[in-house]
Design a protein around this motif. Structure first.
Motif, PDB file in Angstrom:
ATOM      1  N   LYS A  20       0.830  -1.209   0.000  1.00 15.01           N
ATOM      2  CA  LYS A  20       0.000   0.000   0.000  1.00 15.01           C
ATOM      3  C   LYS A  20       0.859   1.252   0.000  1.00 15.01           C
ATOM      4  N   ALA A  21       1.883   1.279   0.840  1.00 13.03           N
ATOM      5  CA  ALA A  21       2.762   2.447   0.897  1.00 13.03           C
ATOM      6  C   ALA A  21       3.464   2.674  -0.432  1.00 13.03           C
ATOM      7  N   ALA A  22       3.841   1.580  -1.105  1.00 11.41           N
ATOM      8  CA  ALA A  22       4.544   1.703  -2.385  1.00 11.41           C
ATOM      9  C   ALA A  22       3.650   2.254  -3.477  1.00 11.41           C
ATOM     10  N   LEU A  23       2.324   2.084  -3.350  1.00 12.27           N
ATOM     11  CA  LEU A  23       1.390   2.542  -4.379  1.00 12.27           C
ATOM     12  C   LEU A  23       1.079   4.034  -4.261  1.00 12.27           C
ATOM     13  N   GLU A  24       1.335   4.622  -3.128  1.00  9.02           N
ATOM     14  CA  GLU A  24       0.992   6.033  -2.934  1.00  9.02           C
ATOM     15  C   GLU A  24       1.839   6.922  -3.830  1.00  9.02           C
ATOM     16  N   GLU A  25       1.183   7.923  -4.409  1.00  9.43           N
ATOM     17  CA  GLU A  25       1.808   8.884  -5.326  1.00  9.43           C
ATOM     18  C   GLU A  25       2.468   8.166  -6.514  1.00  9.43           C
ATOM     19  N   THR A  26       1.660   7.326  -7.176  1.00 12.98           N
ATOM     20  CA  THR A  26       2.153   6.618  -8.365  1.00 12.98           C
ATOM     21  C   THR A  26       1.201   6.824  -9.535  1.00 12.98           C
ATOM     22  N   LEU A  27       1.727   6.579 -10.706  1.00 13.12           N
ATOM     23  CA  LEU A  27       0.965   6.712 -11.948  1.00 13.12           C
ATOM     24  C   LEU A  27       0.117   5.469 -12.191  1.00 13.12           C
ATOM     25  N   VAL A  28      -1.121   5.669 -12.615  1.00 15.09           N
ATOM     26  CA  VAL A  28      -1.983   4.562 -13.018  1.00 15.09           C
ATOM     27  C   VAL A  28      -2.311   4.666 -14.508  1.00 15.09           C
ATOM     28  N   PHE A  29      -2.648   5.873 -14.957  1.00 16.33           N
ATOM     29  CA  PHE A  29      -2.944   6.101 -16.373  1.00 16.33           C
ATOM     30  C   PHE A  29      -2.247   7.380 -16.814  1.00 16.33           C
ATOM     31  N   GLY A  30      -1.445   7.302 -17.865  1.00 11.98           N
ATOM     32  CA  GLY A  30      -0.739   8.483 -18.337  1.00 11.98           C
ATOM     33  C   GLY A  30      -0.527   8.442 -19.834  1.00 11.98           C
ATOM     34  N   VAL A  31      -0.185   9.601 -20.398  1.00 14.94           N
ATOM     35  CA  VAL A  31       0.052   9.731 -21.836  1.00 14.94           C
ATOM     36  C   VAL A  31       1.330  10.516 -22.055  1.00 14.94           C
ATOM     37  N   GLU A  32       2.223   9.972 -22.870  1.00 17.48           N
ATOM     38  CA  GLU A  32       3.486  10.628 -23.199  1.00 17.48           C
ATOM     39  C   GLU A  32       3.531  10.916 -24.693  1.00 17.48           C
ATOM     40  N   PRO A  33       3.700  12.189 -25.093  1.00 20.98           N
ATOM     41  CA  PRO A  33       3.836  12.489 -26.519  1.00 20.98           C
ATOM     42  C   PRO A  33       5.222  12.093 -27.027  1.00 20.98           C
ATOM     43  N   ILE A  34       5.265  11.482 -28.204  1.00 17.23           N
ATOM     44  CA  ILE A  34       6.529  11.155 -28.866  1.00 17.23           C
ATOM     45  C   ILE A  34       6.384  11.544 -30.334  1.00 17.23           C
ATOM     46  N   GLY A  35       7.065  12.589 -30.727  1.00 14.86           N
ATOM     47  CA  GLY A  35       6.899  13.098 -32.079  1.00 14.86           C
ATOM     48  C   GLY A  35       5.459  13.521 -32.301  1.00 14.86           C
ATOM     49  N   ARG A  36       4.882  13.080 -33.417  1.00 11.21           N
ATOM     50  CA  ARG A  36       3.463  13.365 -33.696  1.00 11.21           C
ATOM     51  C   ARG A  36       2.549  12.328 -33.066  1.00 11.21           C
ATOM     52  N   GLY A  37       3.142  11.316 -32.445  1.00 10.66           N
ATOM     53  CA  GLY A  37       2.353  10.253 -31.833  1.00 10.66           C
ATOM     54  C   GLY A  37       2.371  10.308 -30.323  1.00 10.66           C
ATOM     55  N   GLN A  38       1.957   9.216 -29.700  1.00 12.85           N
ATOM     56  CA  GLN A  38       1.855   9.203 -28.250  1.00 12.85           C
ATOM     57  C   GLN A  38       1.807   7.765 -27.736  1.00 12.85           C
ATOM     58  N   VAL A  39       2.205   7.632 -26.482  1.00 11.60           N
ATOM     59  CA  VAL A  39       2.090   6.354 -25.780  1.00 11.60           C
ATOM     60  C   VAL A  39       1.100   6.536 -24.640  1.00 11.60           C
ATOM     61  N   ILE A  40       0.123   5.635 -24.587  1.00 15.45           N
ATOM     62  CA  ILE A  40      -0.865   5.657 -23.510  1.00 15.45           C
ATOM     63  C   ILE A  40      -0.532   4.517 -22.566  1.00 15.45           C
ATOM     64  N   TYR A  41      -0.128   4.884 -21.355  1.00 19.18           N
ATOM     65  CA  TYR A  41       0.267   3.894 -20.358  1.00 19.18           C
ATOM     66  C   TYR A  41      -0.939   3.560 -19.475  1.00 19.18           C
ATOM     67  N   LEU A  42      -1.426   2.336 -19.587  1.00 16.49           N
ATOM     68  CA  LEU A  42      -2.495   1.843 -18.716  1.00 16.49           C
ATOM     69  C   LEU A  42      -1.852   0.846 -17.764  1.00 16.49           C
ATOM     70  N   ILE A  43      -1.376   1.343 -16.625  1.00 18.54           N
ATOM     71  CA  ILE A  43      -0.637   0.494 -15.683  1.00 18.54           C
ATOM     72  C   ILE A  43      -1.551  -0.607 -15.138  1.00 18.54           C
ATOM     73  N   ASP A  44      -2.783  -0.263 -14.836  1.00 21.47           N
ATOM     74  CA  ASP A  44      -3.788  -1.257 -14.443  1.00 21.47           C
ATOM     75  C   ASP A  44      -4.590  -1.644 -15.681  1.00 21.47           C
ATOM     76  N   ASN A  45      -4.938  -2.896 -15.773  1.00 21.33           N
ATOM     77  CA  ASN A  45      -5.679  -3.400 -16.929  1.00 21.33           C
ATOM     78  C   ASN A  45      -7.162  -3.056 -16.792  1.00 21.33           C
ATOM     79  N   PRO A  46      -7.687  -2.119 -17.588  1.00 20.59           N
ATOM     80  CA  PRO A  46      -9.100  -1.742 -17.446  1.00 20.59           C
ATOM     81  C   PRO A  46     -10.064  -2.780 -18.011  1.00 20.59           C
ATOM     82  N   LEU A  47      -9.543  -3.780 -18.734  1.00 18.66           N
ATOM     83  CA  LEU A  47     -10.397  -4.806 -19.339  1.00 18.66           C
ATOM     84  C   LEU A  47     -10.310  -6.131 -18.591  1.00 18.66           C
ATOM     85  N   TYR A  48      -9.830  -6.112 -17.372  1.00 16.40           N
ATOM     86  CA  TYR A  48      -9.538  -7.335 -16.624  1.00 16.40           C
ATOM     87  C   TYR A  48     -10.747  -8.264 -16.568  1.00 16.40           C
TER      88      TYR A  48
END
Length: 841
Positions: free
Chosen positions: A794-822
């Motif tokens: 629990k302590a390790a999860l505090e202040e962590t990323l769950v869903f984020g987006v990073e732009p790379i050039g004209r594209g992007q990476v969508i980080y879904l750390i937790d699986n929303p389709l589980y």
């Protein structure tokens, strides 16, 4: 082959009480000598049903690949002649049918035996033919006696597609002579394996959610019978002895003493047979009774004695495999063990039928008069979007949980699911959906709807959080009282087509709110039909009508070259029953006119998914199923080594399901594709592959905190006494729990989800916030958690990323750390994934 087999049935068809055909006299091999093709398994059941007056056989459904799902009912001819009366009497005893039970039928026990829900645990299906023969054989004095007061239901293959995949592969790849060496090819099944069904779902985790066609059809039959005992016959690692009840801790707190005590009685009955034969076995370890969607727990929460039996073997064992003790485990052994526990189950059900049926009746009487749990009424607000309410009602109906519509009102203290606040002031209004705990399936309703589940401080086999209001993103409340609100039958209001009978000549645009999966499915259908659509990047108003960011906007101007534009809008609106509004002007009150940059074209994304070796079959299947069945949107599937083909195919979106594959060696192809405008969606532990590559800013908290500190901690850990190792493991353990995630509602990945999203976190991986990108979903300090998470985890999860987006050039990476389709049941996650597909650009 089918015609020949049916012809053989006619030739072998005998009078009802004549000699039965043994499995080995019908199959091209003796039982346990080789694996049986699924069509011959079906043919054998049909043959015995023709030959025996003790057997009735029905096909209760079909798989995705068209194979039959069978259910054999076995009892005496006298019981079969009054079978419908026995079935209905059992439902009357459970309060699921009106009318007084017939005392003359009350002591007839019902046993359901399920074989090989995991297709490559094939010894169960093989054994089922022997079990059928033993029960149907009139020369068997034991089964003749048992069936006088017992009805036995046999499902020989819960997963025919997976069973067929495994047995076909094995028969094609095994050597003629037995090869027990574990390293041989026949002991190493290729991806995706026969464990899973057509869509690569684990059907043993699908009993409550019923996302899959096999589960849905089976539950219809189960609810029609409601057995007193359900045994689910599996296989485990080949080096393990046989496992049978009683189950391991933790038990769910709503499991009754009777249910747990009778598991011990059944286990002792099995042990007697295993002791005499000198077979190894174990009990009370590893397989617990907590997660509600297993073949042992779901029946348990429906009043049965639900049990898992596990034979050592699995796909690794083949026909024979060497064991560490120098012995050889054969398919004959595995079949014999399963055959024994299955028959032992019928034996004790017959011997104790009076106690079984009496306690079954008592279970349901208590359910309707004195529910076990803390919360006695669950409230779903009537203002819930139509799509969400429809999905909820479907789930309730599939599980047989009763519900009603509030026709009155109430104000008082309620638990607020969205705020995770107990004793909040809340209200019930006319039109709200109510689920009372005072009903036959009280326990199942409480297990699925309670905001939290008690988990004793021990390692559990599966996830510990699943509350339906959190999974479905519902505006919901729970009361510790039996609310005295006037109720009536609940029915989803008849859909009123907003375009019916209207002259659309002056329609400038059509607007559909972005609320749930039905909105996303409507948008997917639009773009598939060639309609240009936009989504709003901010809130906006037209006159008195307010619309939230994410709303779908379809303008006539964008579609002036589409001749059938109006007819397509009419058709799709009716099909998807969406909340659609008509705008007669593009001039807004607030939020920008419809020609502004606040409304971005969706286009028609071309989507690719990676699937193959090293990709997790279950998690790949969840993505595949989402596109084909939930979203009904076309996708292409590529092997992980074929990223070059994805780039060459002009794909807009690439989805990386969870898995342990490496992208090293493909960095240049992937980077060039991203910089040219591609969108990469990484799910779960696929993110670990990206965090190790240059050019991606995603990093774990450990990577950011530095290796020196990590090394120092590791050295301290090594010096700690062994005696506390299990306690230390539990502190850092997260078997799967629901964690509150703070969402940036201004960002498209969060549209339609609100300020807080309840995420099912199934591991302890923790990633730091992105330095270059959008940290759209994050876990803050002291988050709400439903389920068990160790203190360190629990302590390790505090202040962590769950869903984020990073732009790379004209594209992007969508980080879904937790699986929303589980597992395909986290409904709110399906909207989040749709945001990744259609909203983030």
């Amino acid at each position: 082959m089918r015609v020949l087999s049916l012809g053989l049935l006619l030739l072998l068809g005998l009078t009802a009480n004549a000699q039965l055909t043994k499995p080995g006299d019908f199959l091209p091999h003796q039982l346990g000598e080789n694996f049986t093709p699924h069509h011959l398994l079906v043919d054998y059941y049909e043959l015995i049903a023709e030959q025996s007056s003790r057997v009735q056989l029905e096909t209760y459904g079909r798989t995705n690949e068209g194979r039959p799902l069978l259910l054999a009912t076995v009892s005496t001819p006298e019981n079969l002649a009054r079978l419908e009366a026995i079935r209905e009497n059992n439902l009357k005893n459970a309060g699921l049918l009106p009318g007084a039970p017939d005392p003359a039928l009350n002591d007839i026990a019902i046993v359901w035996l399920s074989f090989s829900v995991h297709g490559n645990e094939a010894a169960g299906s093989e054994a089922s033919m022997g079990v059928l023969y033993d029960l149907a054989n009139p020369a068997d004095s034991r089964s003749t006696a048992w069936l006088k007061n017992t009805v036995v239901l046999l499902d020989p293959s819960l997963n025919p597609d997976g069973y067929n995949r495994y047995t076909n592969w094995y028969r094609q790849n095994a050597t003629l002579a037995l090869d027990p060496y574990p390293g041989a090819r026949e002991h190493n099944e290729p991806w995706p394996g026969g464990r899973v069904n057509h869509y690569l779902f684990d059907l043993n985790r699908d009993w409550a959610w019923q996302t899959q066609v096999e589960s849905r059809q089976r539950m219809v039959k189960y609810k029609q019978w409601m057995p007193q005992i359900h045994a689910d016959l599996h296989e485990q690692g080949y080096t393990s002895p046989y496992y049978f009840a009683p189950a391991a801790a933790p038990y769910h707190e709503y499991i009754t003493d009777w249910q747990s005590d009778f598991q011990v009685e059944i286990g002792k009955n099995h042990a007697g047979y295993f002791d005499r034969a000198g077979w190894l076995y174990f009990t009370r370890e590893r397989f617990d009774l907590l997660y509600p969607s297993y073949g042992d727990t779901w029946p348990t929460f429906n009043g049965a004695i639900g049990m898992t039996y596990e034979q050592g073997g699995h796909s690794r064992a083949g026909r024979a495999i060497d064991l560490p003790n120098g012995d050889t485990l054969t398919l004959y052994d595995r079949v014999a063990h399963h055959r024994t526990t299955a028959l032992s189950t019928v034996e004790i059900a017959s011997r104790e039928s009076g106690r079984l049926t009496q306690n079954f009746r008592d279970y349901f009487k208590k359910a309707t008069s004195a529910p076990q749990g803390e919360y006695l009424t669950y409230v779903i607000k009537g203002s819930t979007p139509r799509g969400k309410m429809r999905n909820l009602i479907t789930l309730l109906d599939r599980n047989g949980i009763s519900y009603s519509r509030a026709a009155g009102s109430y104000t008082g203290k309620l638990y607020d699911y969205q705020r995770a606040a107990d004793d909040s002031k809340g209200s019930v209004e006319a039109g709200d959906l109510l689920i009372s705990a005072f009903q036959p399936r009280s326990v199942l309703a409480q297990v699925l709807f309670d905001p939290n589940v008690y988990v004793e401080d021990s390692v559990t086999y599966d996830i510990t959080g699943w509350s339906i209001p959190l999974a479905y993103g519902l505006d919901a409340y729970a009361s510790k009282e039996k609310l005295s609100v006037k109720t009536e039958a609940f029915a989803l209001p008849t859909y009123v087509d907003p375009l019916a009978g209207k002259d659309l000549a002056n329609a400038y645009a059509y607007v559909v709110r972005w609320t749930d999966l039905s909105s996303a499915r409507f948008l997917a259908a639009l773009v598939a039909a060639g309609v240009n659509a936009r989504t709003a990047t901010t809130d906006f108003t037209f006159g008195k009508q307010s619309f939230a960011a994410g709303t779908i906007v379809i303008t006539r101007a964008d579609n002036r070259k589409k001749e059938d534009f109006t007819n397509v809008i009419r058709r799709l609106t009716q099909e998807h029953e969406v909340d659609l509004s008509i705008l007669e002007t593009g001039f807004s009150t607030t939020g920008g006119d419809l020609g502004s940059s606040n409304y971005q074209l969706v286009g028609k994304p071309k989507v690719a998914i990676l699937g193959g070796e090293r990709v997790s079959p279950n998690e790949f299947g969840q993505v595949w199923y989402y596109f084909e069945q939930d979203l009904q949107y076309p996708v292409s599937i590529f092997y992980p080594d074929d990223l070059g083909a994805v780039a060459a195919g002009d794909y807009d979106i690439l989805v990386l399901p969870e898995g342990r594959y490496s992208l090293k060696g493909s960095e240049e192809v992937l980077s060039n594709w991203l910089r040219a405008g591609g969108t990469l969606i990484a799910i779960g532990d696929a993110n670990a592959s990206l965090s190790s590559l240059a050019g991606f800013s995603l990093k774990t908290k450990e990577q950011e905190e530095g290796k020196d500190a990590k090394k120092e901690d590791a050295e301290d850990e090594r010096l700690l006494p062994y005696g506390g190792s299990e306690r230390r493991f539990i502190a850092g353990f997260n078997p799967g729990a629901v964690v509150a995630v703070e969402m940036d509602t201004s960002y498209p990945l969060c549209f339609g989800l609100g300020e807080q999203y309840f995420s099912l976190k199934t591991g302890s991986d923790a990633y730091d916030y992105l330095e270059d990108g959008v940290n759209a979903g994050r876990i803050r300090k002291d988050p709400f958690i439903s389920g068990f998470v160790g203190t360190k985890a629990k302590a390790a999860l505090e202040e962590t990323l769950v869903f984020g987006v990073e732009p790379i050039g004209r594209g992007q990476v969508i980080y879904l750390i937790d699986n929303p389709l589980y597992r395909g049941f986290w409904e709110e996650g399906k909207l989040l994934f749709a945001n990744a597909l259609f909203q983030v650009r």
